[in-house]
Motif scaffolding. Structure first.
Motif, short mmCIF file in Angstrom:
data_model
loop_
_atom_site.label_atom_id
_atom_site.label_comp_id
_atom_site.label_asym_id
_atom_site.label_seq_id
_atom_site.Cartn_x
_atom_site.Cartn_y
_atom_site.Cartn_z
N ALA A 2 4.78 -13.02 -5.43
CA ALA A 2 4.76 -12.00 -4.61
C ALA A 2 5.99 -10.83 -4.76
O ALA A 2 7.13 -11.54 -5.56
CB ALA A 2 5.17 -12.45 -2.91
N VAL A 3 5.79 -9.77 -4.76
CA VAL A 3 6.37 -8.67 -4.90
C VAL A 3 6.79 -8.33 -3.57
O VAL A 3 6.07 -6.93 -3.08
CB VAL A 3 5.61 -8.21 -6.07
CG1 VAL A 3 7.01 -6.95 -6.28
CG2 VAL A 3 5.37 -8.29 -7.76
N GLU A 4 8.42 -7.72 -3.50
CA GLU A 4 8.36 -7.20 -1.87
C GLU A 4 9.42 -6.37 -2.31
O GLU A 4 10.30 -6.18 -3.60
CB GLU A 4 8.73 -8.32 -1.61
CG GLU A 4 7.96 -9.77 -0.45
CD GLU A 4 8.44 -10.49 0.62
OE1 GLU A 4 9.74 -10.03 0.93
OE2 GLU A 4 8.71 -11.26 0.91
N GLU A 14 3.03 -7.48 -0.96
CA GLU A 14 2.95 -8.90 -2.10
C GLU A 14 1.77 -8.67 -2.34
O GLU A 14 1.03 -7.62 -2.23
CB GLU A 14 2.90 -9.96 -1.17
CG GLU A 14 1.86 -10.44 -0.20
CD GLU A 14 2.42 -11.31 0.67
OE1 GLU A 14 1.79 -12.76 0.72
OE2 GLU A 14 3.02 -11.45 1.41
N VAL A 15 1.75 -8.99 -3.74
CA VAL A 15 0.28 -9.05 -4.82
C VAL A 15 -0.13 -10.65 -5.00
O VAL A 15 1.28 -11.13 -4.97
CB VAL A 15 0.50 -7.69 -5.76
CG1 VAL A 15 -0.36 -7.99 -6.68
CG2 VAL A 15 1.22 -6.85 -5.99
N THR A 16 -1.57 -10.35 -4.94
CA THR A 16 -1.89 -11.33 -5.53
C THR A 16 -3.54 -11.93 -5.72
O THR A 16 -4.34 -10.24 -5.61
CB THR A 16 -1.83 -12.80 -3.87
OG1 THR A 16 -2.61 -13.83 -4.23
CG2 THR A 16 -2.86 -11.93 -2.91
N PHE A 62 -1.85 -6.51 -1.05
CA PHE A 62 -2.60 -6.52 -2.20
C PHE A 62 -3.68 -7.43 -2.80
O PHE A 62 -2.44 -8.52 -3.40
CB PHE A 62 -2.34 -5.33 -2.96
CG PHE A 62 -0.90 -4.57 -2.99
CD1 PHE A 62 -2.45 -3.20 -2.40
CD2 PHE A 62 -0.15 -3.52 -1.83
CE1 PHE A 62 -2.25 -1.81 -1.74
CE2 PHE A 62 0.23 -2.50 -1.63
CZ PHE A 62 -1.07 -1.98 -1.36
N ILE A 63 -4.55 -7.67 -2.49
CA ILE A 63 -5.65 -8.67 -3.17
C ILE A 63 -5.96 -7.93 -4.20
O ILE A 63 -7.21 -7.06 -4.40
CB ILE A 63 -6.20 -9.25 -2.36
CG1 ILE A 63 -5.29 -9.69 -0.80
CG2 ILE A 63 -7.46 -10.30 -2.85
CD1 ILE A 63 -5.92 -10.56 0.24
N THR A 80 -3.64 -5.45 5.67
CA THR A 80 -2.33 -4.32 6.23
C THR A 80 -2.49 -5.02 7.94
O THR A 80 -3.46 -4.36 8.51
CB THR A 80 -2.92 -3.14 6.43
OG1 THR A 80 -3.12 -2.43 5.06
CG2 THR A 80 -1.99 -2.26 6.94
N TRP A 81 -1.07 -5.37 8.32
CA TRP A 81 -0.55 -5.85 9.76
C TRP A 81 -0.21 -4.62 9.94
O TRP A 81 0.87 -4.41 9.35
CB TRP A 81 0.46 -7.02 9.62
CG TRP A 81 -0.15 -8.49 8.64
CD1 TRP A 81 -0.85 -9.59 9.61
CD2 TRP A 81 -0.13 -8.63 7.68
NE1 TRP A 81 -1.62 -10.39 9.21
CE2 TRP A 81 -0.85 -10.03 7.38
CE3 TRP A 81 0.50 -8.27 6.33
CZ2 TRP A 81 -1.59 -10.77 6.14
CZ3 TRP A 81 0.21 -9.81 5.41
CH2 TRP A 81 -1.00 -10.34 5.24
N ILE A 82 -0.23 -4.36 10.79
CA ILE A 82 -0.15 -3.35 11.92
C ILE A 82 0.21 -3.20 13.09
O ILE A 82 -0.28 -4.70 14.29
CB ILE A 82 -1.10 -1.98 12.06
CG1 ILE A 82 -1.84 -1.53 10.30
CG2 ILE A 82 -1.27 -0.74 12.68
CD1 ILE A 82 -3.52 -1.20 10.48
N ALA A 83 1.12 -2.88 13.95
CA ALA A 83 1.88 -3.00 14.85
C ALA A 83 0.85 -2.64 16.15
O ALA A 83 -0.11 -2.27 15.66
CB ALA A 83 3.11 -1.89 15.32
N ALA A 84 1.25 -3.17 17.50
CA ALA A 84 0.24 -2.74 18.51
C ALA A 84 0.37 -1.56 18.87
O ALA A 84 0.49 -1.58 20.11
CB ALA A 84 0.96 -4.06 19.84
N ASP A 85 -0.36 -0.60 17.82
CA ASP A 85 -0.81 0.40 18.00
C ASP A 85 -2.31 0.28 17.93
O ASP A 85 -2.66 0.80 16.35
CB ASP A 85 -0.01 1.01 17.15
CG ASP A 85 -0.28 2.58 17.30
OD1 ASP A 85 -0.76 3.05 17.98
OD2 ASP A 85 0.93 3.74 17.06
N PRO A 86 -2.74 0.80 18.89
CA PRO A 86 -4.28 0.48 18.97
C PRO A 86 -4.82 2.12 18.03
O PRO A 86 -5.58 2.22 17.39
CB PRO A 86 -4.89 0.94 20.22
CG PRO A 86 -3.68 0.42 21.02
CD PRO A 86 -2.54 1.07 20.66
#
Length: 524
Positions: A2-4, A14-16, A62-63, A80-86
């Motif tokens: 993983a690269v951050e 991260e990349v996989t 990134f997969i 992509t993980w996103i905050a609780a913003d609909p």
């Protein structure tokens, strides 16, 4: 590897090249138009810039892999993980085709990161490192008896010189003896674990699942120091030898996250203790597996200690398909409220509904789930067990409910935790999973159902005619009766978890080939 990075507006990423098991059809259609593939750091900057608010993008994975089952098609997916913003979640989903054209990556929006691994690993590692030394308990098994007052659960299983406690009941409810050597704990609920730190029990070691160990700490049943000192992590199928002849084997039991039953054998007599158990629902049939387990046991003498909490009562989980019934009854209703006093019941309800929707393409993208923050810890424990490949340690009912959806329910784009919610979703029907206190705090009212002890008429709810008992975690009496009849040819059946008088009446009224567990010792 993983690269951050978090420089500038580039979110951590991260990349996989590991395979991806998410929805394929839309991703492949969008990626068929791909003309370039930007470096992850550049693509991450583009994704963050199109998000409608600063910090909306929490993290990106990134997969990049070729799918063997799709003729080697190259998938370049930006999970992509996103905050609780609909609005942010919906926008990034809608921009999927455009972002493929701009970056070469298909953006798949997720909900908030649940952080199960990072939060649970320190305690889990400490529990696993501890030497699993168990006290010596000489066989053979001689008797069994109720060891608690009232309706809570504690059972003493004795040998000529020592005894095991199967659960410890409510605080100050269990009658300990100097022969007690070890507690076999089925699950975290107070009527089974509340007495764990009573004066005369506080030095006894206990076995429990890793999930129950976390839950005991979360609920304040025990402090961290006491947990590390006394707990012995039990894993389904893993044998623990207490003497040359006496062996304990835990098995996953459907009731709540981390529930275990136990098989205790001296080579001649085998005792099966179910703990609280939900034998059958529309999504799972634990009873058939349990009967096979008992019938095929090598011990010539067998006794089953079977939970009869709902014996002689009208509540208890039926075989109704609660999730589908609720969705069918609420089409066109913008807000549906599901209320329970037990957070784990809300988790069961959510997983059931998520599974129904996942299996029904027409229902996808139609619902948003707004869930009490009290449920999050149970969700983290379940999610962690799945991603660390310990699904065999999970309650079989939970496994049945999330099924092939794997862990996607935990970070779904449709899931919003109430304590971090930034705005109510407007373009979907909303299903609220709340405790009574949440209803009061949010001023919620409207159409809904209660689970278990929560009565809709006691809250500002217009009740729906839905059978929610499959989410209550206890078998209805008809299923208990069926279980007794099917187990009786293979074992002696003793019912527990009601008073002796109530159990005897239930056995008599139902004409069951079973006995009531008594406070006086029953010889094995």
């Amino acid at each position: 590897m993983a690269v951050e990075t978090a420089q500038g507006r580039v979110p951590p990423f991260e990349v996989t090249d590991k395979p991806w098991f998410g929805p394929i059809a839309r991703a492949q259609k969008c990626l068929s138009e791909r003309r370039l593939v930007l470096k992850p750091e550049v693509a991450a900057r583009v994704i963050a810039e199109v998000a409608p608010s600063e910090g909306a993008v929490q993290r990106i994975r990134f997969i990049d892999f070729r799918h063997r089952g799709k003729d080697g098609f190259r998938f370049t997916v930006a999970l992509t993980w996103i905050a609780a913003d609909p609005a942010a979640r919906d926008l990034l989903y809608e921009l999927g085709p455009e972002l493929v054209r701009r970056t070469g990556w298909y953006v798949l929006p997720q909900g908030e990161r649940i952080f199960s691994r990072s939060l649970l690993l320190p305690l889990s590692s400490e529990l696993r490192r501890r030497a699993q030394v168990l006290p010596r308990v000489e066989g053979p098994l001689t008797s069994v008896q109720a060891a608690t007052k009232g309706l809570s659960c504690a059972i003493r299983l004795s040998t000529p010189t020592s005894s095991l406690l199967l659960d410890v009941g409510d605080s100050d409810a269990t009658r300990p003896t100097t022969d007690d050597r070890l507690i076999l704990l089925s699950h975290v609920h107070a009527d089974h674990s509340g007495g764990l730190c009573d004066q005369q029990l506080r030095d006894l070691p206990f076995m429990c699942s890793e999930v129950t160990a976390h839950s005991l700490l979360d609920t304040g049943r025990i402090d961290r120091r006491g947990l590390i000192r006394r707990a012995r992590v039990a894993r389904p199928g893993q044998l623990s030898r207490l003497s040359e002849t006496l062996v304990v084997e835990p098995f996953a039991a459907p009731h709540c996250p981390g529930s275990l039953g136990y098989r205790i054998t001296d080579g001649n007599h085998t005792v099966f203790f179910t703990g609280d158990v939900l034998l059958t629902t529309a999504r799972h049939d634990f009873l058939a597996d349990f009967i096979d387990r008992v019938a095929n046991d090598t011990g010539p003498q067998r006794t089953v200690l079977l939970d009869a909490t709902m014996g002689g009562r009208t509540q208890g989980a039926t075989g109704a398909d609660a999730g589908r019934a609720l969705l069918d009854a609420t089409r066109g209703i913008p807000d549906v409220i599901i209320c329970a006093s037990d957070a784990s019941q809300l988790l069961y309800a959510y997983l059931d509904l998520f599974a129904v929707i996942s299996e029904t393409p027409d229902l996808r993208h139609r619902y948003a789930f707004l869930i009490s923050h009290e449920v999050r810890r149970f969700a983290q424990l379940l999610h962690d067990a799945f991603i660390t490949r310990r699904a065999n340690e999970l309650d079989p009912l939970l496994s049945a409910q999330y099924g092939k959806a794997m862990s996607s329910w935990a970070e779904s784009r449709s899931l919003f935790w109430l304590d971090t919610l930034q705005a109510r979703p407007l373009d979907r029907a909303r299903v609220w999973f709340v405790l009574p206190a949440d209803m009061i705090a949010l001023g919620l009212s409207g159409v809904g159902v209660g689970i278990g002890r929560v009565e809709p008429r006691e809250l500002p709810l217009e009740p729906l005619a839905i059978d929610t008992t499959p989410w209550t975690q206890h078998s209805c009496e008809d299923i208990v009766i069926d279980a007794v009849h099917r187990l009786a040819p293979h074992a002696r059946v003793l019912l527990f978890h009601r008073t002796e008088r109530q159990l005897r009446r239930f056995i008599s009224d139902s004409k069951l080939p079973a006995e009531a567990l008594q406070s006086a010792a029953t010889h094995l």
